[in-house]
Design an enzyme around this catalytic site. Structure first.
Site, short mmCIF file in Angstrom:
data_model
loop_
_atom_site.label_atom_id
_atom_site.label_comp_id
_atom_site.label_asym_id
_atom_site.label_seq_id
_atom_site.Cartn_x
_atom_site.Cartn_y
_atom_site.Cartn_z
N SER A 96 -15.06 17.12 -18.52
CA SER A 96 -16.07 17.59 -19.47
C SER A 96 -17.11 18.47 -18.77
CB SER A 96 -16.77 16.38 -20.10
OG SER A 96 -17.47 15.65 -19.11
N ASN B 190 -11.70 12.35 -9.64
CA ASN B 190 -11.10 11.04 -9.95
C ASN B 190 -11.03 10.16 -8.71
OD1 ASN B 190 -10.78 12.13 -12.43
ND2 ASN B 190 -8.58 12.50 -12.25
N HIS C 91 -15.70 11.94 -5.65
CA HIS C 91 -16.44 10.73 -6.03
C HIS C 91 -15.87 9.46 -5.41
CE1 HIS C 91 -18.09 13.10 -9.73
NE2 HIS C 91 -18.77 13.33 -8.63
P1 OAD Z 1 -15.19 12.82 -18.77
O1 OAD Z 1 -14.83 11.52 -19.42
O2 OAD Z 1 -16.59 13.26 -18.82
O3 OAD Z 1 -14.31 13.99 -19.43
C1 OAD Z 1 -12.93 13.81 -19.61
C2 OAD Z 1 -12.35 15.09 -20.13
O4 OAD Z 1 -10.96 14.90 -20.26
C3 OAD Z 1 -12.88 15.51 -21.51
O5 OAD Z 1 -13.24 16.87 -21.48
C4 OAD Z 1 -11.68 15.26 -22.42
O6 OAD Z 1 -11.62 16.19 -23.50
C5 OAD Z 1 -10.53 15.47 -21.47
N1 OAD Z 1 -9.28 14.82 -21.87
C6 OAD Z 1 -9.06 13.71 -22.62
N2 OAD Z 1 -7.75 13.45 -22.74
C7 OAD Z 1 -7.10 14.41 -22.02
C8 OAD Z 1 -5.73 14.69 -21.74
N3 OAD Z 1 -4.74 13.92 -22.20
N4 OAD Z 1 -5.46 15.76 -20.97
C9 OAD Z 1 -6.44 16.55 -20.48
N5 OAD Z 1 -7.75 16.34 -20.71
C10 OAD Z 1 -8.07 15.27 -21.48
O7 OAD Z 1 -14.62 12.74 -17.27
P2 OAD Z 1 -15.01 13.62 -16.00
O8 OAD Z 1 -15.36 15.01 -16.41
O9 OAD Z 1 -13.96 13.43 -15.00
O10 OAD Z 1 -18.26 10.03 -11.93
O11 OAD Z 1 -16.31 12.89 -15.54
C11 OAD Z 1 -16.93 13.27 -14.34
C12 OAD Z 1 -17.52 12.09 -13.66
O12 OAD Z 1 -18.29 11.31 -14.59
C13 OAD Z 1 -16.52 11.10 -13.12
O13 OAD Z 1 -15.99 11.47 -11.88
C14 OAD Z 1 -17.33 9.86 -13.00
C15 OAD Z 1 -18.01 9.90 -14.35
O14 OAD Z 1 -19.17 9.21 -14.49
C16 OAD Z 1 -18.70 8.98 -11.23
O15 OAD Z 1 -18.38 7.84 -11.48
C17 OAD Z 1 -19.64 9.35 -10.13
#
Ligand code: OAD
Length: 232
Positions: A174, A89, A106
């Site tokens: 994710s 984040n 990031h």
């Molecule tokens: P994603 O949007 O890919 O995934 C978010 C995750 O959070 C999913 O698995 C959801 O199920 C989960 N989620 C949603 N609500 C939630 C809650 N209340 N509590 C817990 N989990 C919840 O986001 P990231 O995996 O962080 O990179 O994405 C990785 C990277 O992709 C980011 O750092 C960013 C993005 O593009 C860059 O910008 C380089």
């Protein structure tokens, strides 16, 4: 007695209950914006003002956001563990909650960076970078974030932290974005691992994993009890 090293690997879901959108959920950021138009070096070349505007909007939201219960529990766990947070984040909610060791893979939204001197970063006390805002040498400022196609400078140190983990918690991600998502596989096999996410995230070949299919706040409360009761 030396505290055990508890490593947290967090993603956008960590901050969802603080009101910040994730990327890939329904109505997530990447449903409303095209990555190539706002988060790549090519986008910056083509239309820097659009890129600045995208991050200015994000920054305004982060300025107003407060840490949720899950951020706070992670900070509290420093009483019992040597906690190291590795986050994908770009918000500052882990720090705001009181976590003392936070590695941003990031980048950090609340810092700007010179386009000519990448090591010149500036803490921001206002939410906007304008086209025409420059460093002392006159080079345009950009957000201090990692765009798709750019290197992840903190990857090596992240790997080292994971290798030293006694316990690993993966929360709100994710696990779709590499190389960041690979880091979890550097934790030792014997280290207990927990994954908190409301979605059914598939992780293959990660030894010693327990899945808590819940949102961050509820999941971290449950996990705090497990960690403290079991004296892990
Ligand atoms: P994603 O949007 O890919 O995934 C978010 C995750 O959070 C999913 O698995 C959801 O199920 C989960 N989620 C949603 N609500 C939630 C809650 N209340 N509590 C817990 N989990 C919840 O986001 P990231 O995996 O962080 O990179 O994405 C990785 C990277 O992709 C980011 O750092 C960013 C993005 O593009 C860059 O910008 C380089």
């Amino acid at each position: 007695m030396q505290k055990k090293k508890l490593v947290i690997f967090s993603g956008a879901g960590m901050s969802a209950e603080s009101g910040l959108k994730t990327f890939r959920d329904n109505d997530g950021l990447w449903e409303n914006y095209r990555v190539e138009e706002v988060a790549t070096p090519e986008a910056w070349e083509r239309d820097p003002e659009m890129v600045l505007d995208f991050y200015n909007q994000r920054r305004k939201q982060v300025f107003d956001a407060t840490p949720n219960k899950a951020h706070k529990i992670i900070a509290e766990l420093e009483t019992y563990f040597d906690v190291e947070v590795i986050t994908q984040n770009i918000d500052n909610l882990h720090e705001k909650a009181g976590s003392s060791k936070v590695l941003h893979l990031h980048g950090e939204l609340l810092k700007s960076r010179s386009t000519a001197y990448p090591f010149k970063t500036y803490a921001m006390d206002h939410p906007v970078i304008n086209w025409g805002d420059t460093c002392e040498q006159g080079a345009q400022l950009r957000p201090h974030v990692v765009w798709f196609g750019e290197e992840v400078p903190n990857l090596g140190i992240g790997q080292q932290i994971c290798e030293e983990a006694d316990i690993l918690i993966i929360i709100g991600t994710s696990l779709n974005v590499y190389p960041a998502a690979n880091l979890i596989f550097f934790a030792p096999d014997k280290a207990p691992k927990f994954l908190i996410d409301p979605a059914n995230i598939s992780v293959r070949d990660l030894a010693n994993l327990k899945i808590i299919q819940k949102k961050a706040e509820e999941g971290m409360e449950e996990l705090k009890a497990i960690l403290l009761e079991r004296h892990l």
